[in-house]
Scaffold this motif. Structure first.
Motif, PDB file in Angstrom:
ATOM      1  N   TYR A   1      52.195  70.799 -11.577  1.00  0.00           N
ATOM      2  CA  TYR A   1      53.157  69.774 -11.480  1.00  0.00           C
ATOM      3  C   TYR A   1      52.526  68.336 -12.541  1.00  0.00           C
ATOM      4  CZ  TYR A   1      54.922  72.068  -7.148  1.00  0.00           C
ATOM      5  OH  TYR A   1      55.345  72.861  -6.287  1.00  0.00           O
ATOM      6  N   SER A   2      53.434  68.103 -13.443  1.00  0.00           N
ATOM      7  CA  SER A   2      52.990  67.160 -14.380  1.00  0.00           C
ATOM      8  C   SER A   2      53.481  65.747 -13.756  1.00  0.00           C
ATOM      9  CB  SER A   2      53.273  67.075 -15.671  1.00  0.00           C
ATOM     10  OG  SER A   2      54.751  67.011 -15.805  1.00  0.00           O
ATOM     11  N   ILE A   3      52.830  64.986 -13.810  1.00  0.00           N
ATOM     12  CA  ILE A   3      53.462  63.430 -13.465  1.00  0.00           C
ATOM     13  C   ILE A   3      54.817  63.068 -14.177  1.00  0.00           C
ATOM     14  CG2 ILE A   3      52.180  61.906 -15.143  1.00  0.00           C
ATOM     15  CD1 ILE A   3      52.764  60.926 -11.635  1.00  0.00           C
ATOM     16  N   ASP A   4      54.701  63.501 -15.257  1.00  0.00           N
ATOM     17  CA  ASP A   4      56.119  63.295 -16.140  1.00  0.00           C
ATOM     18  C   ASP A   4      57.444  64.083 -15.134  1.00  0.00           C
ATOM     19  OD1 ASP A   4      55.245  61.728 -18.059  1.00  0.00           O
ATOM     20  OD2 ASP A   4      54.690  63.468 -19.157  1.00  0.00           O
ATOM     21  N   GLU A   5      57.015  65.236 -14.595  1.00  0.00           N
ATOM     22  CA  GLU A   5      58.002  65.995 -14.061  1.00  0.00           C
ATOM     23  C   GLU A   5      58.285  65.232 -12.549  1.00  0.00           C
ATOM     24  OE1 GLU A   5      58.581  70.248 -11.628  1.00  0.00           O
ATOM     25  OE2 GLU A   5      56.969  69.967 -12.717  1.00  0.00           O
ATOM     26  N   ILE A   6      56.817  64.773 -12.035  1.00  0.00           N
ATOM     27  CA  ILE A   6      57.340  64.202 -10.613  1.00  0.00           C
ATOM     28  C   ILE A   6      58.100  62.881 -10.706  1.00  0.00           C
ATOM     29  CG2 ILE A   6      55.692  62.983  -8.851  1.00  0.00           C
ATOM     30  CD1 ILE A   6      53.541  65.097  -9.462  1.00  0.00           C
ATOM     31  N   LYS A   7      57.904  62.084 -11.586  1.00  0.00           N
ATOM     32  CA  LYS A   7      58.575  60.815 -11.966  1.00  0.00           C
ATOM     33  C   LYS A   7      60.227  61.176 -12.063  1.00  0.00           C
ATOM     34  CE  LYS A   7      54.875  58.162 -14.278  1.00  0.00           C
ATOM     35  NZ  LYS A   7      54.675  57.405 -15.715  1.00  0.00           N
ATOM     36  N   ASN A   8      60.763  62.137 -12.291  1.00  0.00           N
ATOM     37  CA  ASN A   8      61.961  62.591 -12.535  1.00  0.00           C
ATOM     38  C   ASN A   8      62.669  63.022 -11.389  1.00  0.00           C
ATOM     39  OD1 ASN A   8      62.388  61.474 -15.074  1.00  0.00           O
ATOM     40  ND2 ASN A   8      61.194  63.347 -15.755  1.00  0.00           N
ATOM     41  N   TRP A   9      61.734  63.458 -10.004  1.00  0.00           N
ATOM     42  CA  TRP A   9      62.444  63.804  -8.997  1.00  0.00           C
ATOM     43  C   TRP A   9      63.176  62.786  -8.300  1.00  0.00           C
ATOM     44  CZ3 TRP A   9      57.264  66.279  -6.877  1.00  0.00           C
ATOM     45  CH2 TRP A   9      56.985  67.502  -7.536  1.00  0.00           C
ATOM     46  N   GLU A  10      64.133  63.493  -7.241  1.00  0.00           N
ATOM     47  CA  GLU A  10      64.888  62.406  -6.630  1.00  0.00           C
ATOM     48  C   GLU A  10      63.778  61.589  -5.767  1.00  0.00           C
ATOM     49  OE1 GLU A  10      66.304  60.944  -2.762  1.00  0.00           O
ATOM     50  OE2 GLU A  10      65.155  62.938  -2.802  1.00  0.00           O
ATOM     51  N   ARG A  11      64.137  60.523  -5.389  1.00  0.00           N
ATOM     52  CA  ARG A  11      63.326  59.359  -4.728  1.00  0.00           C
ATOM     53  C   ARG A  11      62.571  59.720  -3.591  1.00  0.00           C
ATOM     54  NH1 ARG A  11      65.379  54.064  -1.870  1.00  0.00           N
ATOM     55  NH2 ARG A  11      63.352  53.025  -0.981  1.00  0.00           N
TER      56      ARG A  11
END
Length: 203
Positions: free
Chosen positions: A4-14
């Motif tokens: 899991y990259s931080i870029d992917e994580i940032k785009n998840w639902e809150r």
């Protein structure tokens, strides 16, 4: 094992992102912080970021959320200089969890969630009567964390209330026997189980 990259994580639902990141740090102690406003209104706050800072002097800290999310507890601590920490047990954890709701400052949260306040002589902040392990802290310092607008609240231990039967001859406290619970993420509660005590490690 998935990456899991931080870029992917940032785009998840809150809320999905919040749950995921909150679970990463593992099981944590969960307690109710008891305060009283300068107007005399008792307040409770669920806290799962409490950390031991030292035994001599005895200092304990916790992270207070940003003022927009949790203004009452930190304001009460600033105004009075005193607060209590009350372990949550399996006997009342559903009531304790309700304290995470955003009640108005004039609401007595003990009454709102069905818990009983307990005042001890010389201690201005309320304890939770139902809590099996509780202690009184006097404010030492509030450290602003500018990166995310939170606050590290540091208190000096003043008094402890617990059953003497929980304490070993070397001072070790069997919190699992008290029913003190752990939290995981934003809304998960778990019971603690002692696996083993190990001897003092030496090279």
């Amino acid at each position: 094992m998935r990456y899991y990259s931080i870029d992917e994580i940032k785009n998840w639902e809150r809320f999905y992102r919040a749950n995921f990141i909150n679970c990463l740090t593992g099981f944590k102690p969960v307690s109710l912080v008891g305060t009283v406003s300068k107007e005399g209104v008792p307040n409770l706050s669920v806290v799962s970021s409490i950390v031991h800072l030292g035994a001599d002097p005895a200092l304990i800290g916790y992270i207070n959320r940003p003022l927009a999310a949790a203004p009452d507890t930190i304001q009460n601590i600033r105004d009075t200089g005193h607060y209590t920490v009350n372990h949550i047990s399996d006997a009342f954890f559903t009531k304790a969890h309700q304290c995470s709701a955003k009640y108005a400052p004039e609401v007595n949260e003990f009454e709102a969630v069905g818990l009983e306040s307990q005042f001890e002589e010389g201690i201005p902040a309320p304890f939770v009567l139902e809590s099996p392990v509780k202690y009184h802290l006097k404010l030492v310092e509030i450290v602003p964390i500018t990166h995310n607008q939170t606050f590290f609240v540091i208190g000096a231990l003043q008094a402890v209330f617990l059953s003497e039967s929980l304490v070993e001859t070397d001072g070790f406290i069997h919190l699992e026997n008290a029913g003190s619970m752990l939290s995981l993420g934003l809304d998960g509660y778990a019971n603690a189980a002692m696996v083993q005590r190990l001897p003092y490690a030496k090279p």
